[in-house]
Design a protein around this motif. Structure first.
Motif, PDB file in Angstrom:
ATOM      1  N   ALA A 166       1.005  -1.020  -0.106  1.00 34.18           N
ATOM      2  CA  ALA A 166       0.083  -0.120  -0.124  1.00 34.18           C
ATOM      3  C   ALA A 166       1.016   0.975  -0.010  1.00 34.18           C
ATOM      4  CB  ALA A 166      -0.874  -0.028   1.248  1.00 34.18           C
ATOM      5  N   THR A 167       0.427   2.817  -0.076  1.00 33.96           N
ATOM      6  CA  THR A 167       1.323   3.152  -0.284  1.00 33.96           C
ATOM      7  C   THR A 167       1.586   3.768   1.057  1.00 33.96           C
ATOM      8  OG1 THR A 167       0.399   4.380  -2.176  1.00 33.96           O
ATOM      9  CG2 THR A 167       1.217   6.399  -0.682  1.00 33.96           C
ATOM     10  N   GLY A 168       2.505   3.697   1.729  1.00 30.72           N
ATOM     11  CA  GLY A 168       3.174   4.047   2.501  1.00 30.72           C
ATOM     12  C   GLY A 168       3.346   2.918   3.479  1.00 30.72           C
ATOM     13  N   GLY A 169       3.143   1.325   3.006  1.00 29.97           N
ATOM     14  CA  GLY A 169       3.362   0.469   3.616  1.00 29.97           C
ATOM     15  C   GLY A 169       5.229   0.597   2.793  1.00 29.97           C
ATOM     16  N   ARG A 170       5.435  -1.007   4.472  1.00 27.54           N
ATOM     17  CA  ARG A 170       6.739  -1.306   4.272  1.00 27.54           C
ATOM     18  C   ARG A 170       7.218  -2.552   3.996  1.00 27.54           C
ATOM     19  NH1 ARG A 170       2.913   0.871   7.425  1.00 27.54           N
ATOM     20  NH2 ARG A 170       3.278  -0.539   8.754  1.00 27.54           N
ATOM     21  N   LEU A 171       8.474  -2.485   3.163  1.00 28.16           N
ATOM     22  CA  LEU A 171       8.639  -4.019   3.089  1.00 28.16           C
ATOM     23  C   LEU A 171       9.882  -4.192   3.458  1.00 28.16           C
ATOM     24  CD1 LEU A 171       9.111  -6.765   1.417  1.00 28.16           C
ATOM     25  CD2 LEU A 171      10.332  -5.473  -0.631  1.00 28.16           C
ATOM     26  N   VAL A 172      10.295  -5.192   4.235  1.00 24.35           N
ATOM     27  CA  VAL A 172      11.400  -5.616   5.127  1.00 24.35           C
ATOM     28  C   VAL A 172      11.770  -7.418   4.965  1.00 24.35           C
ATOM     29  CG1 VAL A 172      12.726  -6.581   7.428  1.00 24.35           C
ATOM     30  CG2 VAL A 172      10.731  -4.689   7.330  1.00 24.35           C
ATOM     31  N   HIS A 193       7.591   6.390  -6.199  1.00 25.49           N
ATOM     32  CA  HIS A 193       8.481   5.974  -5.141  1.00 25.49           C
ATOM     33  C   HIS A 193       8.638   5.239  -3.869  1.00 25.49           C
ATOM     34  CE1 HIS A 193      11.824   8.642  -4.022  1.00 25.49           C
ATOM     35  NE2 HIS A 193      11.056   8.093  -3.169  1.00 25.49           N
ATOM     36  N   TYR A 194       9.642   4.441  -4.375  1.00 24.35           N
ATOM     37  CA  TYR A 194      10.389   2.970  -3.417  1.00 24.35           C
ATOM     38  C   TYR A 194      11.477   4.612  -2.475  1.00 24.35           C
ATOM     39  CZ  TYR A 194       7.127   0.107  -5.104  1.00 24.35           C
ATOM     40  OH  TYR A 194       5.787   0.105  -6.300  1.00 24.35           O
ATOM     41  N   GLU A 195      11.521   4.230  -1.315  1.00 26.05           N
ATOM     42  CA  GLU A 195      12.253   4.340  -0.502  1.00 26.05           C
ATOM     43  C   GLU A 195      13.460   3.196  -0.023  1.00 26.05           C
ATOM     44  OE1 GLU A 195      12.304   7.677   2.677  1.00 26.05           O
ATOM     45  OE2 GLU A 195      14.106   6.860   3.537  1.00 26.05           O
TER      46      GLU A 195
END
Ligand code: SAH
Length: 218
Positions: A166-172, A193-195
């Motif tokens: 999701a927008t604001g989602g985090r992948l670890v 855009h991904y950080e």
């Protein structure tokens, strides 16, 4: 039972909080999830030790600290929809289930998936669903996810997983090969855009997947 609960509390203090995990959701869930129920009975005594343990099929249940560190890094919150790739024993999925609203955990080995499903059902984790399949593809039918955790080392970050944030989602995700893996955190800031953040050195069993540069299935 009380013995296991006090071991779990001590584990949280000495292995997890002391190493810098602060998130109260994570600390509470790690003290609550019965790790001894996710390993073979003859290994229950080792369940709260500071190490990974074999779960059969050449796979391992991750060291408690790394489960806590990954969930903290992913910033999992109540209300979140979470995907875990590499369910293994189902333990990390159980910890996630104590925090998030809904957890989907994918495991490629049916034997492990079936056992994880059984254990989670026996313990009453109704918001955790274990699916059999290739988690490198994610779960397009259930996307988007607020958090995605990958519990196996990937040669590169599968594009499908980034797309299912999701927008604001985090992948670890642990990324790397034989010369070492790094735990990476990827945040989807906007649609395209991904950080990326580099977290720490880790050691996971390999993610077996379908990405072009991933190793072939056995
Ligand atoms: N989180 C687990 C640890 C599992 S170890 C636990 O708490 O017990 C990593 C798991 O990833 C193994 O069970 C392995 O079979 C699985 N795996 C590896 N590649 C996979 C893939 N492409 N899709 C789904 N599962 C995968």
């Amino acid at each position: 039972m009380t013995d296991h609960r006090s071991k779990a509390r001590r584990m949280v203090e000495t292995q997890i909080a002391r190493r810098g995990v602060r998130d109260s959701h994570v600390l509470r869930a790690m003290a609550q999830a019965p790790r001894e129920r996710f390993v073979d009975a003859d290994m229950a005594d080792l369940a709260y030790e500071d190490m990974p343990l074999p779960i059969g099929q050449g796979q391992t249940i991750s060291q408690p600290y790394i489960v806590a560190a990954m969930i903290e890094a992913a910033g999992v919150r109540p209300g979140d929809r979470v995907l875990e790739v590499g369910a293994g024993s189902g333990y990390a999925a159980a910890v996630l289930g104590l925090i998030a609203k809904q957890v989907y955990a994918v495991e490629r080995l049916e034997t492990l998936a079936a056992l994880a499903r059984q254990r989670l059902a026996a313990l009453g984790y109704r918001n955790v669903q274990v699916l059999t399949g290739d988690g490198a593809r994610g779960l397009p039918d259930h996307a988007p996810f607020d958090a995605i955790l990958v519990s196996a080392g990937a040669p590169s970050v599968p594009a499908a997983l980034k797309q299912q944030l999701a927008t604001g989602g985090r992948l670890v995700i642990p990324v790397g090969g034989h010369d070492g893996q790094r735990l990476k955190k990827i945040i989807r800031r906007t649609e395209d855009h991904y950080e990326e953040q580099d977290l720490e050195g880790v050691l996971f069993v390999p993610l077996v997947g379908v990405e072009p540069d991933a190793p072939d299935r056995p």
